[in-house]
Design an enzyme around this catalytic site. Sequence first.
Site, PDB file in Angstrom:
ATOM      1  CG  ASP A   1      44.027  40.621  36.700  1.00 42.10           C
ATOM      2  OD1 ASP A   1      44.706  39.163  36.376  1.00 42.10           O
ATOM      3  OD2 ASP A   1      43.137  41.409  36.014  1.00 42.10           O
TER       4      ASP A   1
ATOM      5  CG  ASP B   1      40.039  41.951  37.444  1.00 41.10           C
ATOM      6  OD1 ASP B   1      40.767  40.890  37.489  1.00 41.10           O
ATOM      7  OD2 ASP B   1      38.606  41.109  37.149  1.00 41.10           O
TER       8      ASP B   1
ATOM      9  CE  LYS C   1      37.739  41.597  34.151  1.00 43.56           C
ATOM     10  NZ  LYS C   1      38.440  39.571  33.509  1.00 43.56           N
TER      11      LYS C   1
END
Length: 339
Positions: free
Chosen positions: A245, A258, A260
């Site tokens: 990412d 990352d 989420k």
Amino acid sequence: VRMGFLQLLSRKPGMLQMLFPIPFCQKQFPFVCLATSAHLYSKKKKVNSYEQVDQEKYKNLVYSVTSYRTSAQTPETILEEDNLLYGPPAKHRPPVKAETRTPKNCVPLINPHKRIPPLNRGSKLPLKIPLQKTNMPSVTRVLQQTLSPQQAFYLERWKQKKILELGKDGFEEYTENLFLQGALLHAALESQFQSQEPAAEEQSEDVAVSGYLRSVQHVLGEMSSVQALESAVQHQSLHYLGLVDCVAEYRGQLCVIDWKTSEKPKPSLKDTFDNPLQVAAYIGAINHDANYDFQVRCGLIVVAYKNGSPAHAHFMDPDLCSQYWNKWLMRLEEYMDRN
């Protein structure tokens, strides 16, 4: 012998008075026996203290306590629900002790043969290497196919409950929306990092992720020196790949980040399930990928919320990354053995 002797003496009048003093013998034996008997059998009957309670006075209180229900679920309804989803329970089996395992191929997380030039903190655009289709498995695929029985059970349980609630078509639409929201958030963050204004046709999509963007603002304020965005990584010796990412500095530490999205709060790292293994796998791949002229030691998992509440940022220091790296190596070995 003594009792026989006393019986003989008692047959002759006056013999007992001769042997014992008069005060002791003045027919006191029957009196003593009667007194003892009265003491044993004259105890008052034990009274039950509850009988003295004003039943009428506490009638409403007793009724309110006994009639109160904390939940609509009972053990019977839970058992009925489990039987409906999974069938009758299996026979009890003793728990199996987990064995302490170590990876066979102990590849280090940090590449000792990679030269690291000074980190570029200028205006250079972040790397964005496209993901190419190869025979190598992706990090996501490895993790999905090596779930533990417990993880698989809870995942299937959640899926079946959602299907009962939404139906099959509704569940498919629900999962598609989840993936779409994640993709829109990644695109919005990438646009923000690259200082590009969103196009007019993307304004409606920005409204859909506006809550997520508000949620991560406090994390973005502590980020700098973005090195990669939505960029492919490949571990050249372990033969797996993935799509990172973001790689940027967070509070002065270069991290694989990352993003989420979640409907429920995830305030601790353990709530993110296998995401730490995913981040560790990406860190190891970057460090052994010749396309990246830097190495990463830390990770960051940011959980954003649609209602705009502050996102939870879970920082992974080098020691924690090393622990999850070893777990990832074991999962990768398990996948390779199966395939």
